[in-house]
Design a protein around this motif. Structure first.
Motif, PDB file in Angstrom:
ATOM      1  N   PRO A 139       0.853  -1.005  -0.127  1.00  0.00           N
ATOM      2  CA  PRO A 139      -0.027   0.061  -0.128  1.00  0.00           C
ATOM      3  C   PRO A 139       0.767   1.241   0.106  1.00  0.00           C
ATOM      4  CG  PRO A 139      -0.062  -0.883   2.098  1.00  0.00           C
ATOM      5  CD  PRO A 139       0.499  -1.814   1.059  1.00  0.00           C
ATOM      6  N   ARG A 140       1.959   1.028   0.234  1.00  0.00           N
ATOM      7  CA  ARG A 140       3.047   2.329   0.266  1.00  0.00           C
ATOM      8  C   ARG A 140       3.451   2.609  -0.939  1.00  0.00           C
ATOM      9  NH1 ARG A 140       7.091  -0.285   4.508  1.00  0.00           N
ATOM     10  NH2 ARG A 140       6.455  -1.847   3.065  1.00  0.00           N
ATOM     11  N   GLN A 141       3.023   1.887  -2.042  1.00  0.00           N
ATOM     12  CA  GLN A 141       3.152   2.163  -3.432  1.00  0.00           C
ATOM     13  C   GLN A 141       2.039   2.264  -4.244  1.00  0.00           C
ATOM     14  OE1 GLN A 141       6.170  -0.737  -4.799  1.00  0.00           O
ATOM     15  NE2 GLN A 141       7.429  -0.493  -3.180  1.00  0.00           N
ATOM     16  N   ASP A 142       2.224   2.907  -5.369  1.00  0.00           N
ATOM     17  CA  ASP A 142       0.925   2.851  -6.250  1.00  0.00           C
ATOM     18  C   ASP A 142       0.861   1.696  -7.167  1.00  0.00           C
ATOM     19  OD1 ASP A 142       0.202   5.409  -5.405  1.00  0.00           O
ATOM     20  OD2 ASP A 142       1.410   6.603  -6.690  1.00  0.00           O
ATOM     21  N   HIS A 143      -0.137   1.341  -7.263  1.00  0.00           N
ATOM     22  CA  HIS A 143      -0.592   0.038  -8.127  1.00  0.00           C
ATOM     23  C   HIS A 143      -1.692   0.174  -8.771  1.00  0.00           C
ATOM     24  CE1 HIS A 143       2.931  -2.182  -6.300  1.00  0.00           C
ATOM     25  NE2 HIS A 143       2.229  -1.673  -5.111  1.00  0.00           N
ATOM     26  N   THR A 191     -11.749   3.659  -5.359  1.00  0.00           N
ATOM     27  CA  THR A 191     -10.585   3.120  -5.044  1.00  0.00           C
ATOM     28  C   THR A 191     -10.785   1.516  -4.875  1.00  0.00           C
ATOM     29  OG1 THR A 191     -10.768   3.603  -2.783  1.00  0.00           O
ATOM     30  CG2 THR A 191      -9.539   5.218  -4.142  1.00  0.00           C
ATOM     31  N   ALA A 192      -9.637   0.858  -5.082  1.00  0.00           N
ATOM     32  CA  ALA A 192      -9.709  -0.610  -5.023  1.00  0.00           C
ATOM     33  C   ALA A 192     -10.006  -0.951  -3.371  1.00  0.00           C
ATOM     34  CB  ALA A 192      -8.545  -1.222  -5.519  1.00  0.00           C
ATOM     35  N   PRO A 193     -10.403  -2.292  -3.411  1.00  0.00           N
ATOM     36  CA  PRO A 193     -10.701  -2.791  -1.618  1.00  0.00           C
ATOM     37  C   PRO A 193      -9.591  -2.400  -1.059  1.00  0.00           C
ATOM     38  CG  PRO A 193     -11.327  -4.343  -3.322  1.00  0.00           C
ATOM     39  CD  PRO A 193     -10.573  -3.169  -4.224  1.00  0.00           C
ATOM     40  N   GLY A 194      -9.682  -2.187   0.334  1.00  0.00           N
ATOM     41  CA  GLY A 194      -8.930  -1.811   1.217  1.00  0.00           C
ATOM     42  C   GLY A 194      -7.659  -3.042   1.538  1.00  0.00           C
ATOM     43  N   TRP A 195      -6.396  -2.527   1.304  1.00  0.00           N
ATOM     44  CA  TRP A 195      -5.326  -3.466   1.730  1.00  0.00           C
ATOM     45  C   TRP A 195      -5.477  -4.002   3.048  1.00  0.00           C
ATOM     46  CZ3 TRP A 195      -1.077  -4.514   4.680  1.00  0.00           C
ATOM     47  CH2 TRP A 195      -0.119  -5.437   4.163  1.00  0.00           C
TER      48      TRP A 195
END
Length: 238
Positions: A139-143, A191-195
């Motif tokens: 989550p610390r990086q953009d994907h 946004t995508a589902p929570g990490w």
């Protein structure tokens, strides 16, 4: 050479029935591949809701005959992912907010229990594969959101697969498809589902803690419902 001829003569020859069975298997494989391709087009929103399905044109685009295309569309219609508008017109189903909420409500009733059961049965190698996949979307990086959605599918799919109840698994698959279709059709920017939610569910499965898995799954689904409603109500959409 004589031995090879003799050996060849002893080999069983394909009968008309076995050739027919082989042809039938090939036809089923082609239908399955066509079905999976069209399903992916729908779930990825490359075929948006209410898109009219032109059987002949789609068959030509995929390079298949109309028979496997017709059979694939029949399966998708039976699953409720495409609907009939008149006797000869098929269209991609446009999932309503009411249908989304009803699907999520049903998932809340059965998926937490499925998670608690699957925590005892998912193989270690499957859990390790899921953990590697989750780490790859730090989550610390953009994907790309698509990477998160793929993991979401794999995690929930594993829960359904190992809940030891085929009816529950099939129901969850159908409901997850509807909720995903709704979000992709109406909220493509969400946004995508929570990490962190996924990490908590996976950690519960890894520790074989059924009660924790139940709580984590319920919280995940409630958060998804809350986030979607906030976006819709905040933007006065639908």
């Amino acid at each position: 050479m004589t031995d090879m001829v003799a050996e060849s003569s002893r080999r069983p020859r394909k009968t008309g029935r076995s050739r027919a069975k082989t042809a039938s298997s090939i036809a089923r494989s082609l239908t399955d591949a066509t079905y999976e391709h069209v399903l992916d087009l729908i779930l990825s929103r490359r075929l948006p809701g209410n898109t009219i399905i032109q059987e002949r044109r789609m068959a030509e685009e995929l390079g298949v005959s109309r028979t496997p295309m017709r059979e694939a569309l029949g399966r998708l219609e039976g699953e409720g992912l495409i609907v009939r508008h008149g006797p000869r017109t098929l269209a991609v189903r446009l999932v309503s907010l009411e249908e989304f909420l009803q699907s999520l409500e049903l998932r809340l009733l059965i998926e937490p229990h499925a998670a608690s059961v699957s925590a005892l049965h998912i193989p270690d190698d499957r859990l390790a594969e899921l953990r590697r996949s989750l780490r790859s979307i730090d989550p610390r990086q953009d994907h790309p959101p698509a990477m998160h959605w793929v993991f979401d599918d794999n995690l929930h799919g594993a829960v359904g697969e190992y809940c030891k109840n085929d009816l529950t698994a099939n129901t969850l698959l159908a409901m997850r498809r509807l909720t995903k279709m709704f979000e992709r059709q109406h909220l493509p920017e969400r946004t995508a589902p929570g990490w962190k939610e996924h990490d908590e569910i996976l950690s519960a499965l890894e520790t074989r803690d059924g009660a924790r898995a139940r709580r984590a799954m319920a919280e995940h689904l409630k958060t998804a419902r809350k986030n979607v409603l906030e976006i819709i109500l905040g933007g006065a959409r639908l």
